[in-house]
Motif scaffolding. Sequence first.
Motif, PDB file in Angstrom:
ATOM      1  N   CYS A 181       1.897  23.140   8.245  1.00  0.00           N
ATOM      2  CA  CYS A 181       0.948  23.486   7.185  1.00  0.00           C
ATOM      3  C   CYS A 181       1.620  24.221   6.035  1.00  0.00           C
ATOM      4  CB  CYS A 181      -0.188  24.330   7.751  1.00  0.00           C
ATOM      5  SG  CYS A 181       0.319  26.007   8.254  1.00  0.00           S
ATOM      6  N   SER A 182       2.838  24.749   6.255  1.00  0.00           N
ATOM      7  CA  SER A 182       3.485  25.557   5.229  1.00  0.00           C
ATOM      8  C   SER A 182       5.000  25.530   5.401  1.00  0.00           C
ATOM      9  CB  SER A 182       2.993  27.004   5.320  1.00  0.00           C
ATOM     10  OG  SER A 182       3.415  27.573   6.557  1.00  0.00           O
ATOM     11  N   PHE A 197      -9.534  27.128  12.798  1.00  0.00           N
ATOM     12  CA  PHE A 197     -10.483  26.188  12.215  1.00  0.00           C
ATOM     13  C   PHE A 197     -10.805  26.515  10.755  1.00  0.00           C
ATOM     14  CE2 PHE A 197     -11.601  25.923  16.785  1.00  0.00           C
ATOM     15  CZ  PHE A 197     -11.344  24.574  16.965  1.00  0.00           C
ATOM     16  N   LYS A 198     -10.445  27.715  10.307  1.00  0.00           N
ATOM     17  CA  LYS A 198     -10.823  28.144   8.959  1.00  0.00           C
ATOM     18  C   LYS A 198      -9.818  27.637   7.937  1.00  0.00           C
ATOM     19  CE  LYS A 198     -13.304  32.153  10.730  1.00  0.00           C
ATOM     20  NZ  LYS A 198     -13.525  33.599  10.681  1.00  0.00           N
ATOM     21  N   LYS A 199      -9.596  26.327   7.944  1.00  0.00           N
ATOM     22  CA  LYS A 199      -8.547  25.747   7.125  1.00  0.00           C
ATOM     23  C   LYS A 199      -8.779  25.952   5.640  1.00  0.00           C
ATOM     24  CE  LYS A 199     -10.489  21.069   6.962  1.00  0.00           C
ATOM     25  NZ  LYS A 199     -11.841  21.465   7.254  1.00  0.00           N
ATOM     26  N   GLY A 200     -10.043  25.931   5.213  1.00  0.00           N
ATOM     27  CA  GLY A 200     -10.345  26.096   3.801  1.00  0.00           C
ATOM     28  C   GLY A 200     -10.069  27.488   3.297  1.00  0.00           C
ATOM     29  N   ARG A 201      -9.874  28.436   4.228  1.00  0.00           N
ATOM     30  CA  ARG A 201      -9.626  29.820   3.833  1.00  0.00           C
ATOM     31  C   ARG A 201      -8.146  30.189   3.948  1.00  0.00           C
ATOM     32  NH1 ARG A 201     -14.482  27.685   4.267  1.00  0.00           N
ATOM     33  NH2 ARG A 201     -16.213  29.098   4.658  1.00  0.00           N
ATOM     34  N   SER A 202      -7.309  29.274   4.408  1.00  0.00           N
ATOM     35  CA  SER A 202      -5.907  29.585   4.635  1.00  0.00           C
ATOM     36  C   SER A 202      -5.118  29.596   3.325  1.00  0.00           C
ATOM     37  CB  SER A 202      -5.284  28.554   5.585  1.00  0.00           C
ATOM     38  OG  SER A 202      -3.903  28.770   5.693  1.00  0.00           O
ATOM     39  N   GLU A 203      -4.331  30.651   3.139  1.00  0.00           N
ATOM     40  CA  GLU A 203      -3.484  30.752   1.951  1.00  0.00           C
ATOM     41  C   GLU A 203      -2.333  29.745   2.012  1.00  0.00           C
ATOM     42  OE1 GLU A 203      -4.131  32.531  -0.630  1.00  0.00           O
ATOM     43  OE2 GLU A 203      -5.855  33.616   0.210  1.00  0.00           O
ATOM     44  N   ASN A 204      -2.074  29.187   3.199  1.00  0.00           N
ATOM     45  CA  ASN A 204      -0.968  28.241   3.344  1.00  0.00           C
ATOM     46  C   ASN A 204      -1.221  26.914   2.633  1.00  0.00           C
ATOM     47  OD1 ASN A 204       0.266  30.108   4.984  1.00  0.00           O
ATOM     48  ND2 ASN A 204      -0.276  29.107   6.903  1.00  0.00           N
ATOM     49  N   ASP A 210       3.416  26.172  17.189  1.00  0.00           N
ATOM     50  CA  ASP A 210       2.486  26.655  18.216  1.00  0.00           C
ATOM     51  C   ASP A 210       1.946  28.055  17.934  1.00  0.00           C
ATOM     52  OD1 ASP A 210       2.546  24.356  19.709  1.00  0.00           O
ATOM     53  OD2 ASP A 210       4.231  25.005  20.957  1.00  0.00           O
ATOM     54  N   ALA A 211       2.655  28.823  17.122  1.00  0.00           N
ATOM     55  CA  ALA A 211       2.186  30.160  16.776  1.00  0.00           C
ATOM     56  C   ALA A 211       1.131  30.122  15.675  1.00  0.00           C
ATOM     57  CB  ALA A 211       3.357  31.029  16.327  1.00  0.00           C
ATOM     58  N   CYS A 212       0.940  28.952  15.083  1.00  0.00           N
ATOM     59  CA  CYS A 212      -0.031  28.780  13.994  1.00  0.00           C
ATOM     60  C   CYS A 212      -1.180  27.872  14.429  1.00  0.00           C
ATOM     61  CB  CYS A 212       0.674  28.203  12.765  1.00  0.00           C
ATOM     62  SG  CYS A 212      -0.434  27.754  11.407  1.00  0.00           S
ATOM     63  N   HIS A 213      -0.843  26.601  14.645  1.00  0.00           N
ATOM     64  CA  HIS A 213      -1.794  25.604  15.150  1.00  0.00           C
ATOM     65  C   HIS A 213      -2.998  25.402  14.219  1.00  0.00           C
ATOM     66  CE1 HIS A 213      -2.206  22.911  18.445  1.00  0.00           C
ATOM     67  NE2 HIS A 213      -3.423  23.283  18.743  1.00  0.00           N
ATOM     68  N   LEU A 214      -2.844  25.743  12.948  1.00  0.00           N
ATOM     69  CA  LEU A 214      -3.940  25.621  11.981  1.00  0.00           C
ATOM     70  C   LEU A 214      -4.462  24.199  11.906  1.00  0.00           C
ATOM     71  CD1 LEU A 214      -5.448  27.199   9.610  1.00  0.00           C
ATOM     72  CD2 LEU A 214      -3.804  26.053   8.116  1.00  0.00           C
ATOM     73  N   LEU A 215      -5.778  24.044  11.895  1.00  0.00           N
ATOM     74  CA  LEU A 215      -6.412  22.738  11.726  1.00  0.00           C
ATOM     75  C   LEU A 215      -6.544  22.462  10.232  1.00  0.00           C
ATOM     76  CD1 LEU A 215      -8.031  20.390  13.234  1.00  0.00           C
ATOM     77  CD2 LEU A 215     -10.056  21.664  12.536  1.00  0.00           C
ATOM     78  N   PHE A 216      -6.039  21.323   9.786  1.00  0.00           N
ATOM     79  CA  PHE A 216      -6.149  20.980   8.367  1.00  0.00           C
ATOM     80  C   PHE A 216      -6.020  19.478   8.185  1.00  0.00           C
ATOM     81  CE2 PHE A 216      -1.688  21.334   9.185  1.00  0.00           C
ATOM     82  CZ  PHE A 216      -0.992  20.609   8.221  1.00  0.00           C
ATOM     83  N   HIS A 255      -7.490  14.824  10.349  1.00  0.00           N
ATOM     84  CA  HIS A 255      -7.265  16.197  10.794  1.00  0.00           C
ATOM     85  C   HIS A 255      -6.049  16.250  11.710  1.00  0.00           C
ATOM     86  CE1 HIS A 255     -11.455  17.579   9.688  1.00  0.00           C
ATOM     87  NE2 HIS A 255     -10.729  18.635   9.403  1.00  0.00           N
ATOM     88  N   VAL A 256      -5.259  17.293  11.546  1.00  0.00           N
ATOM     89  CA  VAL A 256      -4.110  17.548  12.410  1.00  0.00           C
ATOM     90  C   VAL A 256      -4.066  19.048  12.691  1.00  0.00           C
ATOM     91  CG1 VAL A 256      -2.768  15.608  11.493  1.00  0.00           C
ATOM     92  CG2 VAL A 256      -2.506  17.882  10.471  1.00  0.00           C
ATOM     93  N   ASN A 257      -3.287  19.427  13.693  1.00  0.00           N
ATOM     94  CA  ASN A 257      -2.979  20.838  13.923  1.00  0.00           C
ATOM     95  C   ASN A 257      -1.523  21.068  13.563  1.00  0.00           C
ATOM     96  OD1 ASN A 257      -5.211  20.464  16.434  1.00  0.00           O
ATOM     97  ND2 ASN A 257      -5.332  22.370  15.282  1.00  0.00           N
TER      98      ASN A 257
END
Length: 356
Positions: free
Chosen positions: A302-303, A331-338, A282-288, A276-278
């Motif tokens: 992430c994108s 935290f909703k990485k599975g739902r991200s369109e990225n 900093d404006a995104c910080h998505l966990l994936f 796992h990484v973020n």
Amino acid sequence: MQLYNKLSAKERAALIQEAGEDRLTLSFYQYAHIKNPQIFRDYLFIHWNKLDVLGRIYVAKEGINAQLSVPAQKFDEFKIFLDQIEFLKGVRLNIAIEQDNMAFLKLKVKLRNKIVADGLNDETFDVTNKGVHVDAETFNQLIDDPNTVLVDMRNHYESEIGHFQNAVTPDVDTFRDSLDIIENDLKDHKEDKNLVMYCTGGIRCEKASAYYKHKGFKRVFQLEGGIIEYARQVEAKKLENKFLGKNFVFDHRMSEKISDEVIAQCHQCGKACDTHVNCVNDACHLLFIQCEDCAKEMDKCCSDHCKEIIKLPYEEQKKLRAGKQNSNHIFKKGRSENLKFKKKLDSSIRIEEETV
């Protein structure tokens, strides 16, 4: 009198490095009826700040949830302090499998309405009326019983990198979502099935066990100490390890290796990976989940959009995120369109399920 942290994470990290002493990462929780959480919160901060304890602690009327970093040489003093508090005397401390002196860099003791958000009215059931706690050996025996339903009480991003064999792993974003799904799926088996639950350290399934008892389930069990304590007992007692992969943890480490299996995939290319990484934007910080090759190709983003953002001058990046705040959506990485591979994989699974 100091009641709040005054050092930055950078300043604290420098002090830890300078001290050169080992620290213990641990966690504990206890459901109890606390009449004045504010007084208790201040009491904890004053004493733990003197001991150089760091971490994230939540205090509420229903109890305490603590994830901590304690100087190893002060552990006995820390334990004596806990034992002087009536409802914390002898409380089980979950010592992390993997240690990191930088796991926590601030002491944050926060008041919460609840130590585990559940979306429920606390007046409807007593959180201290819990199910049966079982150790690792009994847990293994229970989950081998064909009359048992084993349920992972964690969220989707946690169970994705590691879970017990044959466990039900609800595809949920919150603990509250799990409660309704599980009750509905097992509503016809409230008396004839063993409902066995587990989570990271035990706190979520302990509340769930009280809730399901309130809802009429007769045979409710939980893994005492959660995955953390299970791993310790498996090692100490040489038991069969029925956990596959890594245990997600909510600190700087992000995970602990429990077995050698890698059961997850990189969300960008599909390669076997459970890191796992973020997103570094900093404006995104998505966990994936990102493998080393994708981290290099995507500059740890992430994108492509985030990759372009981080190339901008720092002041421009600050302007773009002004007034915006990251929320739990990271935290909703599975739902991200990225995450193109992850979205493609989820779509394939849904189509397969619909055609079966």
